[in-house]
Design an enzyme around this catalytic site. Structure first.
Site, mmCIF file in Angstrom:
data_model
loop_
_atom_site.group_PDB
_atom_site.id
_atom_site.type_symbol
_atom_site.label_atom_id
_atom_site.label_comp_id
_atom_site.label_asym_id
_atom_site.label_seq_id
_atom_site.Cartn_x
_atom_site.Cartn_y
_atom_site.Cartn_z
ATOM 1 N N ASN A 15 42.124 42.397 39.689
ATOM 2 C CA ASN A 15 42.916 41.375 38.991
ATOM 3 C C ASN A 15 43.891 40.687 39.947
ATOM 4 O O ASN A 15 44.129 39.482 39.830
ATOM 5 C CB ASN A 15 43.666 41.982 37.801
ATOM 6 C CG ASN A 15 42.749 42.142 36.606
ATOM 7 O OD1 ASN A 15 42.355 41.161 35.988
ATOM 8 N ND2 ASN A 15 42.371 43.381 36.311
ATOM 9 N N ARG A 34 51.863 53.625 35.985
ATOM 10 C CA ARG A 34 53.136 54.321 35.751
ATOM 11 C C ARG A 34 53.860 53.659 34.580
ATOM 12 O O ARG A 34 53.672 52.453 34.333
ATOM 13 C CB ARG A 34 54.030 54.222 36.982
ATOM 14 C CG ARG A 34 53.400 54.776 38.225
ATOM 15 C CD ARG A 34 53.683 56.255 38.356
ATOM 16 N NE ARG A 34 52.876 56.828 39.423
ATOM 17 C CZ ARG A 34 53.012 58.073 39.831
ATOM 18 N NH1 ARG A 34 53.903 58.875 39.289
ATOM 19 N NH2 ARG A 34 52.245 58.543 40.789
ATOM 20 N N HIS A 82 45.044 44.619 29.501
ATOM 21 C CA HIS A 82 44.550 45.886 28.970
ATOM 22 C C HIS A 82 43.080 45.725 28.565
ATOM 23 O O HIS A 82 42.719 44.730 27.926
ATOM 24 C CB HIS A 82 45.386 46.299 27.754
ATOM 25 C CG HIS A 82 44.967 47.611 27.175
ATOM 26 N ND1 HIS A 82 45.334 48.817 27.730
ATOM 27 C CD2 HIS A 82 44.187 47.904 26.105
ATOM 28 C CE1 HIS A 82 44.798 49.795 27.019
ATOM 29 N NE2 HIS A 82 44.095 49.274 26.030
ATOM 30 N N GLY A 141 42.539 46.615 42.411
ATOM 31 C CA GLY A 141 43.176 45.333 42.731
ATOM 32 C C GLY A 141 42.319 44.116 42.438
ATOM 33 O O GLY A 141 42.586 43.027 42.959
ATOM 34 N N ASP A 162 51.368 49.516 25.343
ATOM 35 C CA ASP A 162 50.302 48.614 24.892
ATOM 36 C C ASP A 162 50.563 48.019 23.505
ATOM 37 O O ASP A 162 49.639 47.822 22.708
ATOM 38 C CB ASP A 162 48.928 49.326 24.911
ATOM 39 C CG ASP A 162 48.533 49.754 26.319
ATOM 40 O OD1 ASP A 162 48.975 49.106 27.281
ATOM 41 O OD2 ASP A 162 47.796 50.738 26.463
ATOM 42 N N ASN A 200 51.024 42.497 30.786
ATOM 43 C CA ASN A 200 50.028 43.508 31.156
ATOM 44 C C ASN A 200 48.645 43.019 30.750
ATOM 45 O O ASN A 200 48.501 42.269 29.781
ATOM 46 C CB ASN A 200 50.335 44.825 30.439
ATOM 47 C CG ASN A 200 49.363 45.938 30.826
ATOM 48 O OD1 ASN A 200 49.042 46.104 32.008
ATOM 49 N ND2 ASN A 200 48.887 46.687 29.851
ATOM 50 N N GLU A 223 38.743 39.610 32.202
ATOM 51 C CA GLU A 223 40.138 39.792 32.637
ATOM 52 C C GLU A 223 40.487 38.803 33.745
ATOM 53 O O GLU A 223 41.569 38.218 33.751
ATOM 54 C CB GLU A 223 40.352 41.223 33.171
ATOM 55 C CG GLU A 223 40.252 42.294 32.114
ATOM 56 C CD GLU A 223 40.561 43.687 32.656
ATOM 57 O OE1 GLU A 223 40.658 44.605 31.845
ATOM 58 O OE2 GLU A 223 40.697 43.870 33.889
HETATM 59 C C1 GRF Z 1 41.924 46.674 34.402
HETATM 60 O O1 GRF Z 1 40.726 46.901 33.756
HETATM 61 C C2 GRF Z 1 43.042 46.548 33.421
HETATM 62 O O2 GRF Z 1 42.648 46.114 32.179
HETATM 63 C C3 GRF Z 1 43.576 47.948 33.343
HETATM 64 O O3 GRF Z 1 43.455 48.447 34.659
HETATM 65 C C4 GRF Z 1 42.353 47.811 35.291
HETATM 66 C C5 GRF Z 1 42.834 47.347 36.640
HETATM 67 O O4 GRF Z 1 41.763 46.898 37.414
HETATM 68 N N1 GRF Z 1 44.941 47.949 32.860
HETATM 69 P P1 GRF Z 1 41.981 46.275 38.864
HETATM 70 O O5 GRF Z 1 42.771 47.274 39.680
HETATM 71 O O6 GRF Z 1 42.732 44.994 38.696
HETATM 72 O O7 GRF Z 1 40.594 46.052 39.393
#
Ligand code: GRF
Length: 375
Positions: free
Chosen positions: A187, A266, A284, A185, A320, A282, A349
């Site tokens: 992000n 998912r 990535h 979590g 993706d 998304n 990110e």
């Molecule tokens: C991130 O590195 C994102 O790029 C990938 O999953 C990870 C999620 O990280 N899709 P978090 O749960 O937000 O720390």
């Protein structure tokens, strides 16, 4: 002092006296300047932030003649005395001085404020050189504050002149986000922080996780975001069609505009794509189209690449592969392992995802374009 006098503009001498009085008390006078023609919520929030930088806030207000010089013959809409009165009535504002030049250089020299606040895209280096030199002479601390997106006098005037164009009005509403995640979590946390710091004008109206005890759900709940566990069905990667229909109805109920996948493990299917086409984003951990899939960080390392990065993209049924909205590069350093590299990618990110969402409505107007590949 009658009612009007207490909202009357100060003279330069009175403003200087205010500065001296505060200085004698070991307090700080904050100064900012502008036209403040049709006051809106962006001004109010900006002035409140400026006031919090010190103990009193003085606003240098461009006179009518100087506004005309800066903005053209149809501005200002409101006379300088009225603009000063409205500004002075704000809780954040302790005094207003009207000045007649285009720039506040002379006023800064005369008042020598302790702190200077400026909004917008400026940096201390890109300030008007005259104002910058005056600030340096006075030993004034410079603070750049972020502007509230979508709020400007120009926007208000556009809306008045073309009421059928609702885009300016739409921008005044926070973007309604749903965030879906399965893991740490971080992000989600970055989005919450960006909203709190006003870098992102949005509201997370729902958070969903397929993992009941995930850090993702804990972070959401601690921040007061409505958070729910989604039962995805028995398969470890798939996501039951029935559960996807259920998700769509919850998203609609919450009036979600954009779905953000932040580590959601998912696979979404047509119920969600049909309902939110072009509105699913998304993040990535690679420079797509390189290294699609769940092992992107490991794959970049194994390939011996010297750089990787992260990508924010639209989600389409092919994994993706949707249109890229923004990317950030990250070098791969000698000695990196998957964890150290992923941690550095995540720093990017956390910057990139809020940045893309902050410009979402402009992206929509431009039918989605690449924001900026950035390093
Ligand atoms: C991130 O590195 C994102 O790029 C990938 O999953 C990870 C999620 O990280 N899709 P978090 O749960 O937000 O720390």
């Amino acid at each position: 002092m009658d009612f009007l006098d207490c909202f009357a503009p100060l003279t330069v001498e009175e403003a200087r006296a205010l500065r001296e009085k505060l200085h004698g008390q070991g307090k700080k006078l904050v100064f900012t300047n502008g036209c403040f023609d049709l006051l809106h919520a962006g001004h109010v929030r900006y002035l409140q932030q400026a006031r919090e930088l010190g103990d009193a806030l003085l606003v240098g207000l461009n006179s009518d003649a100087s506004v005309r010089e800066l903005k053209g013959p149809t501005r200002p809409v409101n006379h300088e005395v009225d603009r000063a009165e409205v500004l002075s009535a704000l809780r954040a504002v302790d005094g207003v001085v009207i000045f007649h030049d285009k720039r506040a250089t002379g006023l800064i020299d005369a008042i020598q404020p302790h702190v200077y606040a400026k909004g917008g895209d400026y940096t201390p280096e890109s300030l008007d050189p005259g104002e910058r030199a005056a600030l340096d002479r006075a030993g004034t601390e410079i603070q750049i504050l972020s502007l509230v997106p979508g709020r400007s006098t120009t926007r208000i005037l556009q809306r008045v002149q073309a009421p059928q164009d609702t885009s300016a009005f739409e921008e005044q509403r926070p973007l309604r986000l749903a965030v879906l995640g399965s893991g740490k979590g971080s992000n989600l946390r970055a989005l919450i922080q960006a909203i709190e710091s006003k870098a992102l004008f949005a509201q997370i109206v729902a958070a969903f996780s397929d993992v009941e005890n995930s850090a993702f759900l804990r972070i959401a709940r601690e921040a007061g975001v409505p958070a729910q566990h989604l039962n995805p069905g028995d398969h470890p990667r798939r996501f039951d069609l029935e559960a996807q229909h259920e998700l769509v109805s919850r998203l609609r109920e919450a009036e979600v505009e954009v779905i953000v996948l932040a580590g959601f493990m998912r696979i979404l299917k047509s119920p969600v794509f049909d309902a939110f086409e072009g509105r699913i984003v998304n993040i990535h951990p690679s420079l797509l189209p390189d290294y699609k899939g769940a092992t992107a960080v490991r794959d970049a390392l194994a390939a011996g690449d010297s750089e990787t990065g992260c990508t924010v993209h639209l989600v389409t049924p092919e994994i993706d592969s949707g249109r890229i909205l923004a990317q950030a590069r990250v070098p791969i350093l000698p000695g990196d392992d998957e964890a150290s590299l992923h941690a550095r990618i995540q720093e990017q990110e956390h910057r990139l995802l809020p940045q893309v969402l902050a410009s979402w409505r402009q992206l929509q107007l431009n039918e989605i374009a690449v924001v900026s590949p950035c390093g």
